[in-house]
Design a protein around this motif. Structure first.
Motif, PDB file in Angstrom:
ATOM      1  N   ARG A 182      -8.325 -15.388  19.050  1.00  8.69           N
ATOM      2  CA  ARG A 182      -8.221 -16.613  18.239  1.00  8.69           C
ATOM      3  C   ARG A 182      -9.063 -17.744  18.833  1.00  8.69           C
ATOM      4  O   ARG A 182      -9.666 -18.526  18.102  1.00  8.69           O
ATOM      5  CB  ARG A 182      -6.746 -17.033  18.122  1.00  8.69           C
ATOM      6  N   GLU A 183      -9.101 -17.838  20.156  1.00 11.79           N
ATOM      7  CA  GLU A 183      -9.913 -18.874  20.798  1.00 11.79           C
ATOM      8  C   GLU A 183     -11.396 -18.623  20.537  1.00 11.79           C
ATOM      9  O   GLU A 183     -12.152 -19.559  20.234  1.00 11.79           O
ATOM     10  CB  GLU A 183      -9.647 -18.887  22.294  1.00 11.79           C
ATOM     11  N   LEU A 184     -11.825 -17.358  20.652  1.00 12.30           N
ATOM     12  CA  LEU A 184     -13.224 -17.031  20.386  1.00 12.30           C
ATOM     13  C   LEU A 184     -13.592 -17.316  18.941  1.00 12.30           C
ATOM     14  O   LEU A 184     -14.650 -17.880  18.651  1.00 12.30           O
ATOM     15  CB  LEU A 184     -13.485 -15.553  20.703  1.00 12.30           C
ATOM     16  N   ALA A 185     -12.728 -16.913  18.020  1.00 15.69           N
ATOM     17  CA  ALA A 185     -13.013 -17.127  16.608  1.00 15.69           C
ATOM     18  C   ALA A 185     -13.084 -18.614  16.286  1.00 15.69           C
ATOM     19  O   ALA A 185     -13.967 -19.058  15.531  1.00 15.69           O
ATOM     20  CB  ALA A 185     -11.954 -16.436  15.746  1.00 15.69           C
ATOM     21  N   ALA A 186     -12.187 -19.401  16.854  1.00 11.93           N
ATOM     22  CA  ALA A 186     -12.208 -20.845  16.615  1.00 11.93           C
ATOM     23  C   ALA A 186     -13.491 -21.466  17.158  1.00 11.93           C
ATOM     24  O   ALA A 186     -14.092 -22.345  16.513  1.00 11.93           O
ATOM     25  CB  ALA A 186     -10.986 -21.497  17.246  1.00 11.93           C
ATOM     26  N   PHE A 187     -13.929 -21.018  18.333  1.00 11.43           N
ATOM     27  CA  PHE A 187     -15.175 -21.523  18.900  1.00 11.43           C
ATOM     28  C   PHE A 187     -16.360 -21.187  18.003  1.00 11.43           C
ATOM     29  O   PHE A 187     -17.208 -22.055  17.707  1.00 11.43           O
ATOM     30  CB  PHE A 187     -15.392 -20.930  20.286  1.00 11.43           C
ATOM     31  N   TYR A 228     -15.829  -9.918  13.123  1.00 11.21           N
ATOM     32  CA  TYR A 228     -16.172 -11.304  12.783  1.00 11.21           C
ATOM     33  C   TYR A 228     -17.541 -11.295  12.116  1.00 11.21           C
ATOM     34  O   TYR A 228     -18.482 -10.667  12.617  1.00 11.21           O
ATOM     35  CB  TYR A 228     -16.213 -12.166  14.052  1.00 11.21           C
ATOM     36  N   SER A 229     -17.668 -12.019  10.990  1.00  9.95           N
ATOM     37  CA  SER A 229     -18.922 -12.034  10.240  1.00  9.95           C
ATOM     38  C   SER A 229     -19.411 -13.461  10.040  1.00  9.95           C
ATOM     39  O   SER A 229     -18.623 -14.378   9.788  1.00  9.95           O
ATOM     40  CB  SER A 229     -18.711 -11.369   8.866  1.00  9.95           C
ATOM     41  N   ALA A 230     -20.722 -13.633  10.158  1.00 12.63           N
ATOM     42  CA  ALA A 230     -21.352 -14.937   9.888  1.00 12.63           C
ATOM     43  C   ALA A 230     -22.650 -14.679   9.143  1.00 12.63           C
ATOM     44  O   ALA A 230     -23.597 -14.136   9.716  1.00 12.63           O
ATOM     45  CB  ALA A 230     -21.604 -15.697  11.177  1.00 12.63           C
ATOM     46  N   ASP A 236     -13.929  -4.454  21.629  1.00 14.00           N
ATOM     47  CA  ASP A 236     -12.756  -4.841  20.855  1.00 14.00           C
ATOM     48  C   ASP A 236     -13.050  -6.016  19.926  1.00 14.00           C
ATOM     49  O   ASP A 236     -12.165  -6.497  19.232  1.00 14.00           O
ATOM     50  CB  ASP A 236     -11.551  -5.166  21.744  1.00 14.00           C
ATOM     51  N   LEU A 237     -14.317  -6.467  19.904  1.00 12.68           N
ATOM     52  CA  LEU A 237     -14.780  -7.448  18.912  1.00 12.68           C
ATOM     53  C   LEU A 237     -16.177  -7.054  18.468  1.00 12.68           C
ATOM     54  O   LEU A 237     -17.066  -6.857  19.299  1.00 12.68           O
ATOM     55  CB  LEU A 237     -14.803  -8.859  19.504  1.00 12.68           C
ATOM     56  N   LEU A 238     -16.359  -6.941  17.157  1.00 10.78           N
ATOM     57  CA  LEU A 238     -17.664  -6.664  16.559  1.00 10.78           C
ATOM     58  C   LEU A 238     -18.085  -7.899  15.767  1.00 10.78           C
ATOM     59  O   LEU A 238     -17.362  -8.348  14.883  1.00 10.78           O
ATOM     60  CB  LEU A 238     -17.586  -5.450  15.637  1.00 10.78           C
ATOM     61  N   ILE A 239     -19.260  -8.439  16.080  1.00  8.69           N
ATOM     62  CA  ILE A 239     -19.815  -9.586  15.359  1.00  8.69           C
ATOM     63  C   ILE A 239     -20.988  -9.094  14.530  1.00  8.69           C
ATOM     64  O   ILE A 239     -21.901  -8.450  15.050  1.00  8.69           O
ATOM     65  CB  ILE A 239     -20.283 -10.686  16.321  1.00  8.69           C
ATOM     66  N   VAL A 240     -20.964  -9.389  13.227  1.00  7.90           N
ATOM     67  CA  VAL A 240     -22.008  -8.922  12.320  1.00  7.90           C
ATOM     68  C   VAL A 240     -22.533 -10.079  11.472  1.00  7.90           C
ATOM     69  O   VAL A 240     -21.882 -11.110  11.331  1.00  7.90           O
ATOM     70  CB  VAL A 240     -21.499  -7.794  11.391  1.00  7.90           C
ATOM     71  N   HIS A 241     -23.707  -9.840  10.886  1.00  9.28           N
ATOM     72  CA  HIS A 241     -24.302 -10.791   9.946  1.00  9.28           C
ATOM     73  C   HIS A 241     -23.847 -10.495   8.518  1.00  9.28           C
ATOM     74  O   HIS A 241     -23.537 -11.400   7.757  1.00  9.28           O
ATOM     75  CB  HIS A 241     -25.819 -10.715  10.053  1.00  9.28           C
ATOM     76  N   PRO A 289     -19.246 -16.122  -2.313  1.00  4.40           N
ATOM     77  CA  PRO A 289     -17.797 -15.982  -2.125  1.00  4.40           C
ATOM     78  C   PRO A 289     -17.392 -14.728  -1.364  1.00  4.40           C
ATOM     79  O   PRO A 289     -16.455 -14.750  -0.567  1.00  4.40           O
ATOM     80  CB  PRO A 289     -17.266 -15.953  -3.563  1.00  4.40           C
ATOM     81  N   ASN A 290     -18.104 -13.624  -1.587  1.00  8.54           N
ATOM     82  CA  ASN A 290     -17.726 -12.364  -0.954  1.00  8.54           C
ATOM     83  C   ASN A 290     -18.263 -12.209   0.459  1.00  8.54           C
ATOM     84  O   ASN A 290     -18.057 -11.174   1.095  1.00  8.54           O
ATOM     85  CB  ASN A 290     -18.192 -11.179  -1.804  1.00  8.54           C
ATOM     86  N   ALA A 291     -18.959 -13.232   0.966  1.00  2.94           N
ATOM     87  CA  ALA A 291     -19.408 -13.169   2.359  1.00  2.94           C
ATOM     88  C   ALA A 291     -18.212 -13.178   3.308  1.00  2.94           C
ATOM     89  O   ALA A 291     -18.235 -12.534   4.359  1.00  2.94           O
ATOM     90  CB  ALA A 291     -20.333 -14.335   2.669  1.00  2.94           C
ATOM     91  N   VAL A 292     -17.159 -13.922   2.946  1.00  2.18           N
ATOM     92  CA  VAL A 292     -15.927 -14.008   3.748  1.00  2.18           C
ATOM     93  C   VAL A 292     -16.274 -14.265   5.224  1.00  2.18           C
ATOM     94  O   VAL A 292     -15.960 -13.473   6.109  1.00  2.18           O
ATOM     95  CB  VAL A 292     -15.052 -12.737   3.604  1.00  2.18           C
ATOM     96  N   ASN A 293     -16.940 -15.380   5.462  1.00  2.00           N
ATOM     97  CA  ASN A 293     -17.354 -15.698   6.828  1.00  2.00           C
ATOM     98  C   ASN A 293     -16.149 -15.953   7.725  1.00  2.00           C
ATOM     99  O   ASN A 293     -15.124 -16.487   7.304  1.00  2.00           O
ATOM    100  CB  ASN A 293     -18.251 -16.935   6.827  1.00  2.00           C
ATOM    101  N   GLY A 294     -16.308 -15.578   8.999  1.00  5.10           N
ATOM    102  CA  GLY A 294     -15.256 -15.774   9.973  1.00  5.10           C
ATOM    103  C   GLY A 294     -14.606 -14.460  10.360  1.00  5.10           C
ATOM    104  O   GLY A 294     -15.203 -13.384  10.246  1.00  5.10           O
ATOM    105  N   LEU A 295     -13.380 -14.547  10.817  1.00  2.83           N
ATOM    106  CA  LEU A 295     -12.655 -13.365  11.275  1.00  2.83           C
ATOM    107  C   LEU A 295     -12.197 -12.557  10.066  1.00  2.83           C
ATOM    108  O   LEU A 295     -11.333 -12.980   9.318  1.00  2.83           O
ATOM    109  CB  LEU A 295     -11.460 -13.791  12.130  1.00  2.83           C
ATOM    110  N   GLN A 296     -12.771 -11.385   9.890  1.00  6.20           N
ATOM    111  CA  GLN A 296     -12.452 -10.530   8.741  1.00  6.20           C
ATOM    112  C   GLN A 296     -11.338  -9.535   9.052  1.00  6.20           C
ATOM    113  O   GLN A 296     -10.551  -9.189   8.180  1.00  6.20           O
ATOM    114  CB  GLN A 296     -13.700  -9.787   8.278  1.00  6.20           C
ATOM    115  N   VAL A 297     -11.303  -9.052  10.271  1.00 11.11           N
ATOM    116  CA  VAL A 297     -10.244  -8.138  10.729  1.00 11.11           C
ATOM    117  C   VAL A 297      -9.833  -8.598  12.123  1.00 11.11           C
ATOM    118  O   VAL A 297     -10.696  -8.765  12.994  1.00 11.11           O
ATOM    119  CB  VAL A 297     -10.732  -6.676  10.791  1.00 11.11           C
ATOM    120  N   GLU A 298      -8.552  -8.817  12.342  1.00 12.96           N
ATOM    121  CA  GLU A 298      -8.112  -9.200  13.674  1.00 12.96           C
ATOM    122  C   GLU A 298      -7.622  -7.978  14.451  1.00 12.96           C
ATOM    123  O   GLU A 298      -7.400  -6.908  13.880  1.00 12.96           O
ATOM    124  CB  GLU A 298      -7.017 -10.263  13.599  1.00 12.96           C
TER     125      GLU A 298
END
Length: 246
Positions: A4-9, A95-97, A60-65, A23-32
């Motif tokens: 949660r701290e990483l996602a908030a940052f 997490y997606s951005a 344990d965290l995957l960040i994608v575009h 709308p379907n980009a759903v940026n941010g934490l998609q699966v916790e």
């Protein structure tokens, strides 16, 4: 680290609340996950191959575009079921951005591709997400620089005079904006890919159009996020490459 701290940052750093997206980009934490992060994987696409590779690497965290939910509301069947099953069984957060990562002034795909092309730091906003700068360079040299930056083939529509004094950059699939690029006054427009008609449109607009590949031009931002989390929190990270050639 706490997820949660990483996602908030990341949400704050990337200004998710301020940048509009599909709308379907759903940026941010998609699966916790259950809350802990000790290793990060980064990639362009949240496809099945990438999720499996992230689990195999112990992330344990995957960040994608490009995130999981581009098709919008849908049954959890087929590929979506398999991907969610991989993540949930392995306690892998996703997490997606998307556009917020394209637009970031230092960590973004556009800014980092400008850096790789050797564009000067004096830049102006270009077509909402990108950047433009003055640079006297030949068409051939800019093509060579782009090829080195993306590590692959570049497709050029030589619609301009060949001597370039201003360059606009928007990564990904922005090639359909060639008319707007010409109206913005650049001699060269660099993107990832575009529609068939953009080649002749570049000729008719009188600008040089460069395509370095949608995938290849959007590897920069996720790598920068991985490096940022390592420098700030000491988290090891790895880029998972799965090029499409497009």
């Amino acid at each position: 680290m706490q997820l949660r701290e990483l996602a908030a940052f990341l949400n704050t750093e990337l200004r998710l609340a301020d940048i509009k997206d599909y709308p379907n980009a759903v940026n941010g934490l998609q699966v916790e996950n259950l809350g802990e992060v000790s290793r990060v994987a980064v990639a362009v696409d949240a496809c099945e191959y990438i999720l499996r590779a992230a689990v195999e690497q112990g992330a344990d965290l995957l960040i994608v575009h490009h995130g999981l939910f581009w098709s919008g509301l849908q049954p959890v069947t087929g590929a979506l079921y398999r991907k969610l099953k991989i993540a949930l069984e392995a306690d892998l957060a996703v997490y997606s951005a998307h556009l917020p990562l394209d637009a970031h002034p230092t960590l973004g795909n556009n800014a980092l591709l400008c850096d790789a092309l050797g564009l000067p730091p004096e830049r102006e906003p270009f077509l909402d997400l990108g950047w433009k700068a003055s640079l006297k360079i030949s068409r051939e040299e800019l093509s060579d620089r782009l090829a080195r930056a993306v590590g692959g083939r570049v497709h050029v529509a030589p619609g301009g005079a060949g001597t370039i004094r201003s360059v606009g950059v928007v990564t990904g699939g922005a090639g359909g904006e060639v008319f707007k690029a010409a109206q913005a006054g650049v001699d060269a427009f660099v993107s990832g890919e575009g529609p068939h008609w953009s080649y002749t449109a570049a000729e008719e607009c009188g600008i040089d159009l460069f395509y370095g590949g949608h995938y290849a031009t959007e590897t920069f931002g996720v790598k920068a996020l991985g490096a940022l989390l390592e420098s700030r929190y000491g988290l090891p990270w790895q880029f998972i490459d799965h090029p499409t050639g497009l």
